[in-house]
Design a protein around this motif. Structure first.
Motif, PDB file in Angstrom:
ATOM      1  N   GLY A  86      43.062  40.695  33.379  1.00 30.60           N
ATOM      2  CA  GLY A  86      43.642  40.775  32.041  1.00 30.60           C
ATOM      3  C   GLY A  86      44.114  42.166  31.657  1.00 30.60           C
ATOM      4  N   GLY A  87      44.197  43.066  32.627  1.00 32.21           N
ATOM      5  CA  GLY A  87      44.533  44.450  32.327  1.00 32.21           C
ATOM      6  C   GLY A  87      46.022  44.744  32.347  1.00 32.21           C
ATOM      7  N   VAL A  88      46.332  45.977  31.966  1.00 33.13           N
ATOM      8  CA  VAL A  88      47.694  46.507  31.982  1.00 33.13           C
ATOM      9  C   VAL A  88      47.715  47.629  33.008  1.00 33.13           C
ATOM     10  CG1 VAL A  88      49.520  47.598  30.618  1.00 33.13           C
ATOM     11  CG2 VAL A  88      47.953  45.955  29.523  1.00 33.13           C
ATOM     12  N   VAL A  89      48.703  47.619  33.884  1.00 34.97           N
ATOM     13  CA  VAL A  89      48.784  48.601  34.963  1.00 34.97           C
ATOM     14  C   VAL A  89      49.676  49.768  34.548  1.00 34.97           C
ATOM     15  CG1 VAL A  89      49.666  48.984  37.303  1.00 34.97           C
ATOM     16  CG2 VAL A  89      48.283  46.956  36.792  1.00 34.97           C
ATOM     17  N   ARG A 113      34.317  54.684  44.158  1.00 27.99           N
ATOM     18  CA  ARG A 113      33.918  53.703  45.159  1.00 27.99           C
ATOM     19  C   ARG A 113      35.155  53.276  45.922  1.00 27.99           C
ATOM     20  NH1 ARG A 113      31.797  47.474  44.209  1.00 27.99           N
ATOM     21  NH2 ARG A 113      31.102  47.083  46.350  1.00 27.99           N
ATOM     22  N   ASP A 114      35.007  52.968  47.182  1.00 27.45           N
ATOM     23  CA  ASP A 114      36.126  52.550  48.011  1.00 27.45           C
ATOM     24  C   ASP A 114      36.655  51.187  47.546  1.00 27.45           C
ATOM     25  OD1 ASP A 114      37.668  52.950  50.634  1.00 27.45           O
ATOM     26  OD2 ASP A 114      36.840  50.931  50.834  1.00 27.45           O
ATOM     27  N   LEU A 115      37.972  51.097  47.316  1.00 23.72           N
ATOM     28  CA  LEU A 115      38.560  49.861  46.811  1.00 23.72           C
ATOM     29  C   LEU A 115      38.404  48.720  47.795  1.00 23.72           C
ATOM     30  CD1 LEU A 115      40.377  48.553  44.553  1.00 23.72           C
ATOM     31  CD2 LEU A 115      42.307  49.062  46.054  1.00 23.72           C
ATOM     32  N   LEU A 116      38.588  48.975  49.077  1.00 21.42           N
ATOM     33  CA  LEU A 116      38.482  47.894  50.056  1.00 21.42           C
ATOM     34  C   LEU A 116      37.061  47.368  50.128  1.00 21.42           C
ATOM     35  CD1 LEU A 116      39.887  46.144  52.100  1.00 21.42           C
ATOM     36  CD2 LEU A 116      39.569  47.943  53.815  1.00 21.42           C
ATOM     37  N   ALA A 117      36.079  48.256  50.008  1.00 21.06           N
ATOM     38  CA  ALA A 117      34.689  47.796  49.988  1.00 21.06           C
ATOM     39  C   ALA A 117      34.454  46.889  48.794  1.00 21.06           C
ATOM     40  CB  ALA A 117      33.744  48.991  49.950  1.00 21.06           C
ATOM     41  N   ALA A 118      35.031  47.262  47.651  1.00 29.44           N
ATOM     42  CA  ALA A 118      34.902  46.419  46.453  1.00 29.44           C
ATOM     43  C   ALA A 118      35.592  45.076  46.662  1.00 29.44           C
ATOM     44  CB  ALA A 118      35.482  47.135  45.248  1.00 29.44           C
ATOM     45  N   ALA A 119      36.752  45.106  47.336  1.00 30.81           N
ATOM     46  CA  ALA A 119      37.506  43.871  47.548  1.00 30.81           C
ATOM     47  C   ALA A 119      36.811  42.936  48.518  1.00 30.81           C
ATOM     48  CB  ALA A 119      38.903  44.204  48.068  1.00 30.81           C
ATOM     49  N   ARG A 120      35.952  43.488  49.354  1.00 40.23           N
ATOM     50  CA  ARG A 120      35.237  42.650  50.309  1.00 40.23           C
ATOM     51  C   ARG A 120      33.848  42.265  49.809  1.00 40.23           C
ATOM     52  NH1 ARG A 120      37.302  46.035  55.648  1.00 40.23           N
ATOM     53  NH2 ARG A 120      39.253  44.863  55.928  1.00 40.23           N
ATOM     54  N   GLY A 121      33.592  42.581  48.553  1.00 40.34           N
ATOM     55  CA  GLY A 121      32.311  42.240  47.957  1.00 40.34           C
ATOM     56  C   GLY A 121      32.312  40.829  47.395  1.00 40.34           C
ATOM     57  N   PRO A 122      31.190  40.430  46.813  1.00 43.20           N
ATOM     58  CA  PRO A 122      31.039  39.051  46.332  1.00 43.20           C
ATOM     59  C   PRO A 122      31.528  38.830  44.908  1.00 43.20           C
ATOM     60  CG  PRO A 122      28.981  40.223  46.111  1.00 43.20           C
ATOM     61  CD  PRO A 122      29.951  41.202  46.708  1.00 43.20           C
ATOM     62  N   ALA A 123      32.175  39.824  44.298  1.00 42.07           N
ATOM     63  CA  ALA A 123      32.534  39.723  42.884  1.00 42.07           C
ATOM     64  C   ALA A 123      33.436  38.521  42.624  1.00 42.07           C
ATOM     65  CB  ALA A 123      33.216  41.006  42.427  1.00 42.07           C
ATOM     66  N   VAL A 124      33.232  37.876  41.475  1.00 42.56           N
ATOM     67  CA  VAL A 124      34.010  36.704  41.062  1.00 42.56           C
ATOM     68  C   VAL A 124      34.936  37.125  39.923  1.00 42.56           C
ATOM     69  CG1 VAL A 124      33.879  34.383  40.097  1.00 42.56           C
ATOM     70  CG2 VAL A 124      32.148  35.158  41.729  1.00 42.56           C
ATOM     71  N   PRO A 125      36.226  36.750  39.984  1.00 39.07           N
ATOM     72  CA  PRO A 125      37.144  37.162  38.922  1.00 39.07           C
ATOM     73  C   PRO A 125      36.775  36.513  37.596  1.00 39.07           C
ATOM     74  CG  PRO A 125      38.178  35.523  40.322  1.00 39.07           C
ATOM     75  CD  PRO A 125      36.888  35.886  40.981  1.00 39.07           C
ATOM     76  N   PRO A 126      37.044  37.190  36.486  1.00 36.20           N
ATOM     77  CA  PRO A 126      36.733  36.595  35.187  1.00 36.20           C
ATOM     78  C   PRO A 126      37.615  35.378  34.924  1.00 36.20           C
ATOM     79  CG  PRO A 126      38.025  38.597  34.914  1.00 36.20           C
ATOM     80  CD  PRO A 126      37.659  38.518  36.364  1.00 36.20           C
ATOM     81  N   ALA A 127      37.067  34.416  34.216  1.00 35.81           N
ATOM     82  CA  ALA A 127      37.816  33.206  33.874  1.00 35.81           C
ATOM     83  C   ALA A 127      38.648  33.494  32.626  1.00 35.81           C
ATOM     84  CB  ALA A 127      36.860  32.044  33.630  1.00 35.81           C
ATOM     85  N   LEU A 128      39.911  33.798  32.832  1.00 37.67           N
ATOM     86  CA  LEU A 128      40.799  34.166  31.729  1.00 37.67           C
ATOM     87  C   LEU A 128      42.016  33.257  31.708  1.00 37.67           C
ATOM     88  CD1 LEU A 128      40.880  38.067  32.203  1.00 37.67           C
ATOM     89  CD2 LEU A 128      39.501  36.777  30.548  1.00 37.67           C
ATOM     90  N   ALA A 129      42.578  33.094  30.525  1.00 33.65           N
ATOM     91  CA  ALA A 129      43.847  32.384  30.426  1.00 33.65           C
ATOM     92  C   ALA A 129      44.925  33.197  31.139  1.00 33.65           C
ATOM     93  CB  ALA A 129      44.221  32.194  28.957  1.00 33.65           C
ATOM     94  N   PRO A 130      45.878  32.543  31.793  1.00 33.15           N
ATOM     95  CA  PRO A 130      46.928  33.297  32.496  1.00 33.15           C
ATOM     96  C   PRO A 130      47.754  34.118  31.515  1.00 33.15           C
ATOM     97  CG  PRO A 130      47.486  30.956  32.363  1.00 33.15           C
ATOM     98  CD  PRO A 130      46.080  31.080  31.884  1.00 33.15           C
ATOM     99  N   PRO A 131      48.306  35.245  31.972  1.00 32.87           N
ATOM    100  CA  PRO A 131      49.099  36.072  31.060  1.00 32.87           C
ATOM    101  C   PRO A 131      50.326  35.330  30.555  1.00 32.87           C
ATOM    102  CG  PRO A 131      49.303  36.835  33.334  1.00 32.87           C
ATOM    103  CD  PRO A 131      48.218  35.822  33.316  1.00 32.87           C
ATOM    104  N   ARG A 132      50.672  35.620  29.318  1.00 29.32           N
ATOM    105  CA  ARG A 132      51.871  35.040  28.725  1.00 29.32           C
ATOM    106  C   ARG A 132      53.048  35.983  28.930  1.00 29.32           C
ATOM    107  NH1 ARG A 132      49.177  34.581  22.962  1.00 29.32           N
ATOM    108  NH2 ARG A 132      48.676  36.682  23.709  1.00 29.32           N
ATOM    109  N   ALA A 133      54.248  35.435  28.765  1.00 23.71           N
ATOM    110  CA  ALA A 133      55.452  36.223  29.020  1.00 23.71           C
ATOM    111  C   ALA A 133      55.518  37.464  28.131  1.00 23.71           C
ATOM    112  CB  ALA A 133      56.696  35.362  28.818  1.00 23.71           C
ATOM    113  N   GLY A 134      55.029  37.381  26.916  1.00 21.76           N
ATOM    114  CA  GLY A 134      55.117  38.506  25.990  1.00 21.76           C
ATOM    115  C   GLY A 134      54.001  39.514  26.120  1.00 21.76           C
ATOM    116  N   ARG A 162      38.012  45.511  30.622  1.00 23.70           N
ATOM    117  CA  ARG A 162      38.220  44.367  29.743  1.00 23.70           C
ATOM    118  C   ARG A 162      39.708  44.036  29.610  1.00 23.70           C
ATOM    119  NH1 ARG A 162      33.914  43.720  31.072  1.00 23.70           N
ATOM    120  NH2 ARG A 162      31.949  43.981  29.929  1.00 23.70           N
ATOM    121  N   PRO A 163      40.017  42.792  29.217  1.00 26.47           N
ATOM    122  CA  PRO A 163      41.423  42.447  28.975  1.00 26.47           C
ATOM    123  C   PRO A 163      42.082  43.442  28.010  1.00 26.47           C
ATOM    124  CG  PRO A 163      40.092  40.460  28.943  1.00 26.47           C
ATOM    125  CD  PRO A 163      39.121  41.617  29.035  1.00 26.47           C
TER     126      PRO A 163
END
Length: 551
Positions: A99-102, A180-201, A73-74
């Motif tokens: 929406g995550g923090v790395v 799970r393998d990240l590349l397999a996940a990246a090549r899957g059909p998942a759709v990114p969540p519709a989120l507002a772009p991150p703000r500077a703060g 989640r964000p």
């Protein structure tokens, strides 16, 4: 006296350098702008593999969708324990799109170190190398908040499988249970969540300090912090569109994250990766990718110059080469220039500054202080105020040493869930760095040493940097580190550790005598130990603490 805030040195930065930096609100926005401007340009080069901007955008969309589809989640934290591979870029962009923090993690961490960091950051997801997950990490993660694991294979996105740096591929090997393998996940059909772009703060990273001065603390780098410094780098270097940025510094370190990855996307350039630092591999990559820019610690450049296969042509394509993360000896600058034709441009920054807060402008030559022999690290940027303070917090005159304090758009708002440390280190939003330095009237900043590393020999202060800089001028010395050790008569005395250049010889007595001829009697080392290698962090910083513990 002239106030440090008057910033008389801005004239040397040029008209563009004097103007305020107008950065995008986030590196993610810079990446999206690059996708629109140059969708078919290579975004990432990895050995013989290439990823275009449009491809990287689509793959990271799928990573974001995969994360969100599994409960990320964000505001959640994704820990990334990866070398310089395309997976790092994919996971970073995917986490931000979700929406995550790395939380960048040093791949050299052992299981217990990783577990402590995951618990402190309250990370709910982890991306790591598949061979690491098959080891002790699997058990260590079990007692943390992590509930989602993705693994990455070194050999993805390329076909060379260079054994000097890559773990041999295991065809058909499946991820261990719970991953799970990240590349397999990246090549899957998942759709990114519709989120507002991150703000500077908004928080972009929780970057843990190296721990060379105590337990690691998580500095909260905002999207605005990162993008300000990325744009400042791009504007200062003035590289041609589409230039290649070579990731010499590890991307999990703030220097690599900002000066390489973030600045590259701000310029819609190509980010060249070679997994991890190995001198022969790096030189091969220089010859293949012909980069215009790179940044690394001094120890990396020493290793490159010492490689038997190095030639002047390996550096022919570069427009700017920077050094950061550790003190830059003047002798190394001279040697590098003589052997490559390029001057290393120093800089000064910390994790809490989101990489640099002062740097040497391209085309300028940093002066050397005639008294201490210290090389200037640069000048502060147009939106940055650097002050030198005494113990009471008052500004000292130009030329006098004191603690370096920094205020500007790159300074973090605080540490992750550590209000006491935030209040002590960032009073009123100004970073008290713990570094001792001074500034000359022309605005050049000189870093003397860490406040805690000063040696008190018979009541005289000895700064390790000054002794190290002398050792670096000896023709046999490759690396040097100086520490204070207990002494029954002097209280503390100076002890040096060095490694030598390939094929060179130098006895400890010779090095002691060399320093005695060039330093005051209380400064020269009473003992020199010659080691095959000096201990370092993976970002190339020599670990004085480990040397000090040798007794």
């Amino acid at each position: 006296m002239t106030s440090y805030q008057d910033r008389p040195w801005l004239a040397r930065l040029g008209e563009a350098g004097r103007a305020p930096v107008r950065a995008r609100p986030s590196v993610l926005q810079a990446f999206r702008d690059a996708v629109r401007a140059a969708p078919d340009r290579t975004a990432v080069a990895y050995f013989d593999g290439r990823l275009r901007y449009a491809e990287l955008d689509a793959l990271s969309d799928a990573v974001a969708g995969d994360l969100a589809g599994h409960g990320f989640r964000p505001g959640d934290r994704l820990a990334m324990m990866l070398q310089n591979t395309p997976h790092f870029v994919l996971a970073l962009l995917g986490a931000w799109k979700a929406g995550g923090v790395v939380v960048p993690v040093n791949p050299m961490y052992k299981a217990d170190e990783l577990a402590r960091l995951l618990r402190d950051a309250e990370a709910t997801a982890l991306v790591c190398a598949d061979h690491a997950w098959r080891g002790p990490l699997h058990e260590a993660v079990a007692g943390t908040p992590v509930r989602l694991v993705r693994t990455a294979r070194d050999g993805d996105f390329q076909t060379r499988n260079d054994p000097r740096v890559l773990t041999p591929p295991e065809p058909g090997r499946r991820p261990e249970p719970g991953a799970r393998d990240l590349l397999a996940a990246a090549r899957g059909p998942a759709v990114p969540p519709a989120l507002a772009p991150p703000r500077a703060g908004d928080a972009a990273l929780i970057s843990y300090t190296s721990g060379t001065g105590g337990p690691p603390k998580g500095a909260v780098n905002t999207h605005g912090n990162l993008c300000y410094n990325a744009e400042r780098q791009r504007r200062s270097h003035r590289l041609p569109p589409g230039s290649v940025y070579f990731a010499l510094a590890p991307l999990f370190h703030i220097t690599g994250m900002v000066c390489e990855l973030s600045a590259c996307f701000a310029a819609a350039g190509t980010l060249a990766l070679a997994h991890r630092f190995e001198p022969g591999v790096v030189l091969d990559a220089f010859a293949e990718h012909r980069p215009a820019y790179t940044v690394g610690p001094p120890t990396a450049f020493v290793a490159l110059l010492s490689h038997p296969g190095v030639t002047r042509d390996h550096f022919a394509s570069f427009r700017v080469i920077s050094s950061g993360g550790a003190p830059l000896p003047p002798a190394l600058v001279d040697r590098f220039h003589a052997e490559t034709g390029h001057r290393l441009l120093g800089g000064y920054g910390l994790t809490e500054c989101s990489a640099p807060c002062a740097s040497v402008p391209p085309g300028a030559r940093a002066p050397v202080d005639p008294v201490s022999g210290t090389l200037a690290v640069g000048v502060p940027g147009p939106d940055t105020v650097v002050r030198i303070l005494d113990e009471a917090g008052a500004e000292v005159p130009f030329g006098e040493p004191g603690e370096i304090a920094v205020r500007g758009p790159m300074v973090v708002p605080g540490y992750w869930r550590r209000p006491r440390e935030t209040a002590l280190t960032l009073p009123g939003g100004e970073l008290r760095t713990g570094d001792i330095g001074f500034m000359d009237p022309d605005g050049w900043l000189y870093v003397v040493d860490r406040k805690k590393d000063v040696i008190n020999a018979s009541g005289f202060k000895v700064w390790p940097r000054e002794v190290e800089d002398v050792l670096y001028t000896h023709p046999a010395v490759r690396e040097a580190a100086v520490v204070g050790v207990p002494d029954p008569y002097r209280g503390e005395t100076v002890r040096a550790y060095v490694s030598l250049r390939p094929g060179a010889t130098a006895a400890p007595e010779e090095l002691i005598g060399y320093c005695r001829e060039r330093l005051a009697a209380y400064k020269y080392p009473r003992r020199v130990d010659v080691l095959p290698e000096l201990p370092k962090t993976t970002s190339g910083k020599i670990l004085r603490r480990e040397l000090r513990s040798r007794g």
